[in-house]
Scaffold this active site. Structure first.
Site, PDB file in Angstrom:
ATOM      1  N   LYS A   1       9.984  66.692  53.365  1.00  0.00           N
ATOM      2  CA  LYS A   1       9.828  65.357  53.947  1.00  0.00           C
ATOM      3  C   LYS A   1       9.320  64.363  52.906  1.00  0.00           C
ATOM      4  O   LYS A   1       9.883  63.287  52.724  1.00  0.00           O
ATOM      5  CB  LYS A   1       8.844  65.389  55.135  1.00  0.00           C
ATOM      6  CG  LYS A   1       9.214  66.373  56.223  1.00  0.00           C
ATOM      7  CD  LYS A   1       8.201  66.380  57.357  1.00  0.00           C
ATOM      8  CE  LYS A   1       6.816  66.883  56.989  1.00  0.00           C
ATOM      9  NZ  LYS A   1       6.723  68.329  56.683  1.00  0.00           N
TER      10      LYS A   1
ATOM     11  N   ARG B   1      -3.014  70.662  46.441  1.00  0.00           N
ATOM     12  CA  ARG B   1      -3.678  70.418  47.714  1.00  0.00           C
ATOM     13  C   ARG B   1      -4.497  71.624  48.147  1.00  0.00           C
ATOM     14  O   ARG B   1      -4.047  72.751  48.002  1.00  0.00           O
ATOM     15  CB  ARG B   1      -2.626  70.099  48.791  1.00  0.00           C
ATOM     16  CG  ARG B   1      -2.210  68.651  48.763  1.00  0.00           C
ATOM     17  CD  ARG B   1      -0.990  68.366  49.585  1.00  0.00           C
ATOM     18  NE  ARG B   1      -0.999  68.925  50.947  1.00  0.00           N
ATOM     19  CZ  ARG B   1      -0.025  68.716  51.834  1.00  0.00           C
ATOM     20  NH1 ARG B   1       1.009  67.945  51.506  1.00  0.00           N
ATOM     21  NH2 ARG B   1      -0.086  69.246  53.024  1.00  0.00           N
TER      22      ARG B   1
ATOM     23  N   ARG C   1       3.822  64.247  65.470  1.00  0.00           N
ATOM     24  CA  ARG C   1       3.717  65.705  65.411  1.00  0.00           C
ATOM     25  C   ARG C   1       3.403  66.318  66.756  1.00  0.00           C
ATOM     26  O   ARG C   1       3.319  67.540  66.846  1.00  0.00           O
ATOM     27  CB  ARG C   1       2.562  66.065  64.466  1.00  0.00           C
ATOM     28  CG  ARG C   1       2.991  66.515  63.092  1.00  0.00           C
ATOM     29  CD  ARG C   1       1.714  66.660  62.300  1.00  0.00           C
ATOM     30  NE  ARG C   1       1.773  67.647  61.284  1.00  0.00           N
ATOM     31  CZ  ARG C   1       1.985  67.365  59.992  1.00  0.00           C
ATOM     32  NH1 ARG C   1       2.232  66.145  59.606  1.00  0.00           N
ATOM     33  NH2 ARG C   1       1.955  68.332  59.110  1.00  0.00           N
TER      34      ARG C   1
ATOM     35  N   ARG D   1      -0.275  76.143  59.395  1.00  0.00           N
ATOM     36  CA  ARG D   1       0.460  74.871  59.510  1.00  0.00           C
ATOM     37  C   ARG D   1       1.827  75.095  60.141  1.00  0.00           C
ATOM     38  O   ARG D   1       2.291  74.301  60.952  1.00  0.00           O
ATOM     39  CB  ARG D   1       0.582  74.215  58.130  1.00  0.00           C
ATOM     40  CG  ARG D   1      -0.743  73.588  57.654  1.00  0.00           C
ATOM     41  CD  ARG D   1      -0.830  73.442  56.148  1.00  0.00           C
ATOM     42  NE  ARG D   1       0.230  72.625  55.582  1.00  0.00           N
ATOM     43  CZ  ARG D   1       0.515  72.575  54.283  1.00  0.00           C
ATOM     44  NH1 ARG D   1      -0.205  73.280  53.419  1.00  0.00           N
ATOM     45  NH2 ARG D   1       1.487  71.821  53.847  1.00  0.00           N
TER      46      ARG D   1
HETATM   47  P1  AP5 Z   1       7.486  68.411  50.078  1.00  0.00           P
HETATM   48  O1  AP5 Z   1       8.469  67.302  50.014  1.00  0.00           O
HETATM   49  O2  AP5 Z   1       6.149  68.182  49.507  1.00  0.00           O
HETATM   50  O3  AP5 Z   1       7.395  68.938  51.588  1.00  0.00           O
HETATM   51  P2  AP5 Z   1       6.808  68.267  52.891  1.00  0.00           P
HETATM   52  O4  AP5 Z   1       7.836  68.460  53.971  1.00  0.00           O
HETATM   53  O5  AP5 Z   1       6.356  66.877  52.634  1.00  0.00           O
HETATM   54  O6  AP5 Z   1       5.630  69.268  53.173  1.00  0.00           O
HETATM   55  P3  AP5 Z   1       4.085  69.043  53.446  1.00  0.00           P
HETATM   56  O7  AP5 Z   1       3.409  70.291  53.018  1.00  0.00           O
HETATM   57  O8  AP5 Z   1       3.611  67.757  52.895  1.00  0.00           O
HETATM   58  O9  AP5 Z   1       4.132  68.977  55.007  1.00  0.00           O
HETATM   59  P4  AP5 Z   1       2.982  69.097  55.979  1.00  0.00           P
HETATM   60  O10 AP5 Z   1       3.682  68.588  57.185  1.00  0.00           O
HETATM   61  O11 AP5 Z   1       2.395  70.440  56.109  1.00  0.00           O
HETATM   62  O12 AP5 Z   1       1.801  68.225  55.350  1.00  0.00           O
HETATM   63  P5  AP5 Z   1       1.219  66.809  55.705  1.00  0.00           P
HETATM   64  O13 AP5 Z   1       0.723  66.194  54.475  1.00  0.00           O
HETATM   65  O14 AP5 Z   1       2.164  66.045  56.542  1.00  0.00           O
HETATM   66  O15 AP5 Z   1       8.159  69.691  49.401  1.00  0.00           O
HETATM   67  C1  AP5 Z   1       7.413  70.888  49.175  1.00  0.00           C
HETATM   68  C2  AP5 Z   1       7.750  71.489  47.804  1.00  0.00           C
HETATM   69  O16 AP5 Z   1       9.077  71.949  47.807  1.00  0.00           O
HETATM   70  C3  AP5 Z   1       7.662  70.478  46.661  1.00  0.00           C
HETATM   71  O17 AP5 Z   1       7.105  71.119  45.563  1.00  0.00           O
HETATM   72  C4  AP5 Z   1       9.102  70.078  46.381  1.00  0.00           C
HETATM   73  O18 AP5 Z   1       9.302  69.782  45.019  1.00  0.00           O
HETATM   74  C5  AP5 Z   1       9.848  71.317  46.798  1.00  0.00           C
HETATM   75  N1  AP5 Z   1      11.136  70.977  47.402  1.00  0.00           N
HETATM   76  C6  AP5 Z   1      11.394  69.983  48.294  1.00  0.00           C
HETATM   77  N2  AP5 Z   1      12.693  69.978  48.660  1.00  0.00           N
HETATM   78  C7  AP5 Z   1      13.267  71.021  47.994  1.00  0.00           C
HETATM   79  C8  AP5 Z   1      14.596  71.535  47.950  1.00  0.00           C
HETATM   80  N3  AP5 Z   1      15.590  70.988  48.666  1.00  0.00           N
HETATM   81  N4  AP5 Z   1      14.814  72.614  47.149  1.00  0.00           N
HETATM   82  C9  AP5 Z   1      13.817  73.179  46.421  1.00  0.00           C
HETATM   83  N5  AP5 Z   1      12.543  72.705  46.412  1.00  0.00           N
HETATM   84  C10 AP5 Z   1      12.267  71.647  47.192  1.00  0.00           C
HETATM   85  O19 AP5 Z   1      -0.017  67.202  56.611  1.00  0.00           O
HETATM   86  C11 AP5 Z   1      -1.151  67.865  56.079  1.00  0.00           C
HETATM   87  C12 AP5 Z   1      -2.219  68.024  57.137  1.00  0.00           C
HETATM   88  O20 AP5 Z   1      -2.663  66.727  57.584  1.00  0.00           O
HETATM   89  C13 AP5 Z   1      -1.792  68.725  58.433  1.00  0.00           C
HETATM   90  O21 AP5 Z   1      -1.882  70.114  58.312  1.00  0.00           O
HETATM   91  C14 AP5 Z   1      -2.778  68.143  59.443  1.00  0.00           C
HETATM   92  O22 AP5 Z   1      -4.045  68.738  59.328  1.00  0.00           O
HETATM   93  C15 AP5 Z   1      -2.904  66.697  58.988  1.00  0.00           C
HETATM   94  N6  AP5 Z   1      -1.912  65.792  59.598  1.00  0.00           N
HETATM   95  C16 AP5 Z   1      -0.975  65.035  58.930  1.00  0.00           C
HETATM   96  N7  AP5 Z   1      -0.232  64.301  59.785  1.00  0.00           N
HETATM   97  C17 AP5 Z   1      -0.714  64.602  61.034  1.00  0.00           C
HETATM   98  C18 AP5 Z   1      -0.347  64.177  62.338  1.00  0.00           C
HETATM   99  N8  AP5 Z   1       0.658  63.306  62.542  1.00  0.00           N
HETATM  100  N9  AP5 Z   1      -1.050  64.668  63.379  1.00  0.00           N
HETATM  101  C19 AP5 Z   1      -2.051  65.551  63.211  1.00  0.00           C
HETATM  102  N10 AP5 Z   1      -2.458  66.005  61.988  1.00  0.00           N
HETATM  103  C20 AP5 Z   1      -1.786  65.537  60.909  1.00  0.00           C
HETATM  104 MG    MG Z   2       4.455  65.945  52.610  1.00  0.00          MG
END
Ligand code: AP5
Ligand code: MG
Ligand code: ZN
Length: 215
Positions: A13, A161, A88, A172
């Site tokens: 994402k 992170r 979410r 997660r």
């Molecule tokens: P990346 O693009 O970083 O993936 P992502 O989908 O953004 O994953 P996140 O880990 O950020 O998602 P998340 O939903 O767990 O975390 P968030 O910050 O939202 O890609 C990952 C890796 O893969 C990278 O190294 C990239 O280079 C590689 N990659 C990408 N695409 C690829 C491909 N096609 N091929 C190969 N490699 C690839 O949330 C964190 C925490 O915040 C949550 O756990 C929760 O506690 C809180 N939180 C955030 N939003 C909310 C909400 N709305 N409600 C409640 N709690 C929330």
């Molecule tokens: Mg992310």
């Protein structure tokens, strides 16, 4: 244009949102990034959510919806929004409808990144970012061109992170399956969901998303 990028942790994402920002002048609204900034700045919100995030659980709907609402408030009306990691829960999906209509916006598209969960642990545990400009990298899939130097800004400091360890990643993912995946039917009923193979190369995924959005 207002779109949601939906998918489990590590689906790509953030990676794809950043590309849409660079290429099409949209704005990325990542609740995860906003919460991490709050934790870093030790704001009252940051202090409240730190432990929850480190455990890989969801923070409260009120907190994240308020963050989104504030961001949209501060944004030019003509700038497209990419919601990354929000909504979410069903409650957040309802809030987003209200927030968008309050800002005279409508949701155009929900793009689901379809991925194989087994591959995600490797993606996430290998991920790191530039400490200065935030450019994302991966130990195996996207190394800096010059070892130890950020391609974008030349910084030599990187960070990982605290929730990117295997145990937290599993939590997660469980949260995603239990609370987030069930909101898809809300958008399916509106006929605005498209699916993209998130296991394809990063460039291929971007091209697919651009095709859906008409770029
Ligand atoms: P990346 O693009 O970083 O993936 P992502 O989908 O953004 O994953 P996140 O880990 O950020 O998602 P998340 O939903 O767990 O975390 P968030 O910050 O939202 O890609 C990952 C890796 O893969 C990278 O190294 C990239 O280079 C590689 N990659 C990408 N695409 C690829 C491909 N096609 N091929 C190969 N490699 C690839 O949330 C964190 C925490 O915040 C949550 O756990 C929760 O506690 C809180 N939180 C955030 N939003 C909310 C909400 N709305 N409600 C409640 N709690 C929330
Ligand atoms: Mg992310
Ligand atoms: Zn950098």
């Amino acid at each position: 244009m207002n779109i949601i990028l939906l998918g489990p942790p590590g689906a790509g994402k953030g990676t794809q949102a950043k590309r849409l920002v660079e290429r099409h002048g949209m704005r990325q609204l990542s609740t995860g990034d906003m919460l991490r900034a709050a934790v870093k700045a030790e704001t009252p919100t940051g202090l409240r959510v730190k432990a929850v995030m480190e455990a890989g659980e969801l923070v409260s709907d009120e907190i994240v919806s308020a963050l989104i609402s504030d961001e949209l408030e501060a944004m030019g009306k003509d700038i497209g929004a990419i919601f990354d990691g929000y909504p979410r829960t069903a409650e957040q999906a309802r809030s987003l409808d209200d927030i968008l209509s309050a800002h005279g916006r409508k949701l155009d598209s929900v793009i689901e990144l379809e991925v194989n969960e087994d591959a995600l642990v490797e993606r996430i545990t290998g991920r790191f970012t530039c400490a200065k400009c935030g450019q994302g990298y991966h130990d195996k899939f996207e190394r800096p061109k010059v070892e130890g130097v950020c391609d974008k800004c030349g910084s030599t400091e990187f960070k990982r992170r605290p929730d990117d360890n295997e145990e937290t990643v599993r939590t997660r993912m469980a949260e995603y399956r239990a609370k987030t995946a069930p909101i898809l039917p809300i958008y399916e009923a509106r006929g605005i969901v498209s699916r993209v193979d998130g296991m394809a190369d990063i460039d291929v995924v971007t091209a697919e998303i651009e095709k859906i959005l008409g770029y």
